[in-house]
Design a protein around this motif. Structure first.
Motif, short mmCIF file in Angstrom:
data_model
loop_
_atom_site.label_atom_id
_atom_site.label_comp_id
_atom_site.label_asym_id
_atom_site.label_seq_id
_atom_site.Cartn_x
_atom_site.Cartn_y
_atom_site.Cartn_z
N TYR A 88 40.78 43.03 33.05
CA TYR A 88 39.24 42.92 32.77
C TYR A 88 38.64 42.15 33.82
O TYR A 88 39.16 40.92 34.30
N VAL A 89 37.68 42.51 34.57
CA VAL A 89 36.90 41.68 35.56
C VAL A 89 35.33 41.39 34.84
O VAL A 89 34.63 42.07 34.47
N PRO A 90 35.30 40.11 34.63
CA PRO A 90 33.85 39.73 33.94
C PRO A 90 32.70 40.41 34.57
O PRO A 90 32.38 40.20 35.92
N GLY A 91 31.59 40.97 33.81
CA GLY A 91 30.64 41.42 34.17
C GLY A 91 30.71 42.70 35.14
O GLY A 91 29.69 42.83 35.64
N SER A 92 31.72 43.24 35.08
CA SER A 92 32.04 44.44 35.99
C SER A 92 32.11 45.85 35.30
O SER A 92 32.43 45.75 34.08
N THR A 93 31.39 46.85 35.80
CA THR A 93 31.39 48.14 35.07
C THR A 93 31.85 49.20 36.16
O THR A 93 31.29 49.36 37.36
N PRO A 94 33.15 49.73 35.91
CA PRO A 94 33.94 49.78 34.92
C PRO A 94 34.76 48.34 34.82
O PRO A 94 34.87 47.39 35.67
N PRO A 95 35.19 47.93 33.49
CA PRO A 95 35.60 46.48 33.39
C PRO A 95 36.83 46.04 34.00
O PRO A 95 37.11 44.89 34.31
N ALA A 96 37.70 47.04 34.54
CA ALA A 96 38.89 46.85 35.09
C ALA A 96 38.80 47.03 36.66
O ALA A 96 39.69 46.80 37.30
N TYR A 97 37.48 47.19 37.54
CA TYR A 97 37.40 47.18 38.61
C TYR A 97 36.52 46.12 39.15
O TYR A 97 35.53 45.68 38.86
N ASN A 98 37.01 45.57 40.41
CA ASN A 98 36.56 44.24 40.92
C ASN A 98 35.75 44.78 42.10
O ASN A 98 36.09 45.29 43.21
N TRP A 99 34.25 44.85 41.96
CA TRP A 99 33.46 45.33 43.33
C TRP A 99 33.55 44.69 44.40
O TRP A 99 33.29 45.00 45.39
N GLU A 100 33.94 43.27 44.09
CA GLU A 100 33.86 42.48 45.49
C GLU A 100 35.09 42.65 46.38
O GLU A 100 34.87 42.63 47.58
N THR A 101 36.16 43.07 45.54
CA THR A 101 37.61 43.04 46.50
C THR A 101 37.76 44.57 46.55
O THR A 101 38.95 44.91 47.53
N GLY A 102 37.14 45.28 45.86
CA GLY A 102 37.41 46.62 45.88
C GLY A 102 38.90 47.34 45.31
O GLY A 102 39.54 48.00 45.56
N GLU A 103 39.27 46.18 44.35
CA GLU A 103 40.77 46.31 43.62
C GLU A 103 40.79 46.60 42.31
O GLU A 103 39.63 46.09 41.36
N TRP A 104 41.63 47.30 41.63
CA TRP A 104 41.56 47.48 40.26
C TRP A 104 42.40 46.42 39.54
O TRP A 104 43.52 45.99 40.10
#
Length: 317
Positions: A196-212
């Motif tokens: 889970y990445v807080p505030g992210s959609t989808p919740p398991a994807y980190n938009w800053e790092t580009g990693e799941w």
């Protein structure tokens, strides 16, 4: 050779493939240099756009051929263009309101109470297909009444074109690593990211790092999104297209719409046996899910439409 095949069989039943880990966006454009946030062109949005565009194209191919209808097609090109606009409104409003009424009001009322604006935050996720189909049905009813066209024939157009969008959006669900299936030891199992990445959609994807995000405790699951894409989208599209182009199903108004409702209800109910139920939905028996429950009216409505279509005479040119 026998030992090798046996070892391979054991490996396939124990090993699981990993989720491909594609980005949820086709492209991302950083507008920070002008003070705006990054724009993500997401596959989920593209699924809706391509589905609507594909539905319009297919509908136009049907309307160009009077012989498929046994007479004058129910809509002109201009009328079809107008209808597609209202169908988009019906999908968005119906899908969102359906999610709120079917899932949030009964099970997440505390979230609504704490932040009523959640209702309009469609970009945070939360669309219900059954709400979307109610929204589209409402639009079709008003449109047919206003334009003086046959509701059942307009419903047939929606019935054969809707599976295009359903099939594409389910694939987008897969890319988003959401709505995945139950645990399985079968060779088809995939290891989906469940972090889970807080505030992210989808919740398991980190938009800053580009990693799941993975927890390390994931187990193989059915790729139920792909099952649904086939059972709810591509299979109904194939069956209905065959009935239309080979057997003249459009000559019996309401038949295609009725068969679509039945096929979707069956496909959804089958897929629900492999799909992980929503964690916040409670109070239902183990053998019943919310998706199955909401599909029940589709079975009933579909059966009535089929009966009504078959009791009359088929149109002829």
């Amino acid at each position: 050779m026998t030992e090798l095949l046996a070892a391979l069989s054991v490996y396939l039943t124990q090993a699981a493939l990993h989720f491909p880990g594609w980005s949820p966006a086709l492209i991302s454009i950083d507008f920070g240099f002008i003070g705006l946030p990054t724009f993500h062109l997401r596959w989920y949005a593209l699924g809706y756009i391509a589905g609507i565009g594909g539905a319009w194209w297919y509908a136009m191919q049907l309307l160009k051929r009077p012989n498929l209808w046994g007479g004058e097609p129910p809509l002109s090109k201009d009328a079809m263009d107008d209808l597609m606009f209202w169908i988009i409104i019906g999908i968005i409003l119906g899908g969102r309101l359906g999610y709120v009424l079917f899932y949030m009001v009964p099970y997440q009322m505390d979230v609504l109470t704490a932040d009523p604006l959640t209702v309009i935050r469609i970009w945070d996720g939360g669309m219900a297909f059954h709400g979307g189909i109610l929204g589209v049905a409402t639009v079709l009813w008003f449109f047919a009444a206003k334009r003086g066209v046959k509701l059942l024939s307009v419903g047939d157009i929606a019935g054969v074109t809707a599976p295009i969008g359903i099939g594409l959006v389910r694939i987008a669900n897969f890319v988003n690593a959401e709505l995945y299936g139950r645990h399985t030891d079968a060779p088809v199992g995939l290891i989906f990211p469940e972090g889970y990445v807080p505030g992210s959609t989808p919740p398991a994807y980190n938009w800053e790092t580009g990693e799941w995000a993975y927890t390390g405790a994931e187990m193989a699951r059915h790729p139920s999104q792909l099952y649904e894409s086939v059972l709810e989208g591509w299979l109904p599209l194939l069956v209905l297209s065959l009935l239309i182009w080979k057997f003249g199903a459009l000559k019996r108004p309401g038949l295609v719409a009725g068969i679509f409702l039945i096929l979707y209800g069956v496909g959804r109910s089958v897929a629900e046996n492999f799909r992980e139920p929503d964690s916040f939905v409670s109070g239902l028996p183990e053998w019943l899910t919310m998706g199955m429950l909401l599909s029940t009216p589709m079975w009933i409505g579909g059966a009535w439409l089929i009966w009504n279509a078959l009791k009359g005479k088929e149109k002829s040119v």
